[in-house]
Design a protein around this motif. Structure first.
Motif, short mmCIF file in Angstrom:
data_model
loop_
_atom_site.label_atom_id
_atom_site.label_comp_id
_atom_site.label_asym_id
_atom_site.label_seq_id
_atom_site.Cartn_x
_atom_site.Cartn_y
_atom_site.Cartn_z
N ASN A 194 0.82 -1.21 0.00
CA ASN A 194 0.00 0.00 0.00
C ASN A 194 0.86 1.26 0.00
O ASN A 194 0.49 2.26 -0.63
CB ASN A 194 -0.94 0.00 1.20
N ASP A 246 0.69 4.03 -2.80
CA ASP A 246 0.50 5.43 -2.44
C ASP A 246 1.56 6.30 -3.12
O ASP A 246 1.25 7.37 -3.65
CB ASP A 246 0.57 5.58 -0.92
N ARG A 279 0.72 6.64 -6.79
CA ARG A 279 -0.41 7.55 -6.99
C ARG A 279 0.06 9.00 -6.85
O ARG A 279 -0.31 9.85 -7.66
CB ARG A 279 -1.49 7.23 -5.96
N GLN A 280 0.88 9.28 -5.85
CA GLN A 280 1.36 10.65 -5.64
C GLN A 280 2.26 11.12 -6.78
O GLN A 280 2.25 12.29 -7.14
CB GLN A 280 2.14 10.74 -4.33
N ALA A 319 4.23 9.15 2.40
CA ALA A 319 3.66 7.82 2.65
C ALA A 319 4.14 7.27 3.99
O ALA A 319 3.35 6.67 4.74
CB ALA A 319 4.03 6.87 1.51
#
Length: 133
Positions: A68, A72, A75-76, A108
């Motif tokens: 995860n 993350d 995605r960022q 993150a």
């Protein structure tokens, strides 16, 4: 009786030839494209697992949490997960992370540690009516 089947090393590279214009030729082309996609996915999976293992060592956490964290970061950074994983493995080997990935990693990790400490939940109210200090 025990039988052993030995397959040639390149057994999956069997070439099937068919005329291009018919349905069989189209099916063969689609299957080859799918095989290529699956090979790329498997290669990407290995580096994602390696990067996840690195995160598990650096920020003691479970496999799902590490994945995860990488998701993350991806995605960022608006990039794909395998690309983030490759960058993380390269950083482990001495190649510096880009500034954007460094920021994403810090963000993150902060989120991970805040969740671990329970900082993302509302403060509990003690019986005396005062919140935690």
């Amino acid at each position: 009786m025990h039988r052993t089947t030995v397959l040639p090393k390149d057994w999956w590279d069997v070439a099937a030839e068919a005329p291009v214009g018919n349905a069989v030729g189209q099916d063969v082309g689609a299957l080859r494209a799918e095989i290529d996609q699956l090979r790329r996915a498997l290669a990407g999976r290995a580096v994602i697992d390696q990067a996840g293992g690195m995160v598990m060592v650096l920020a003691p956490c479970r496999r799902g949490v590490a994945r995860n964290l990488l998701v993350d970061m991806a995605r960022q950074c608006n990039t794909k997960l395998p690309d983030v994983a490759v960058a993380m493995v390269a950083a482990w080997e001495g190649e510096p992370l880009s500034r954007l990935m460094q920021q994403a990693l810090r963000h993150a990790l902060r989120r991970l540690y805040a969740e671990d400490r329970g900082c993302d939940s509302s403060p509990a109210v003690e019986p005396s009516g005062r919140g935690r200090s």
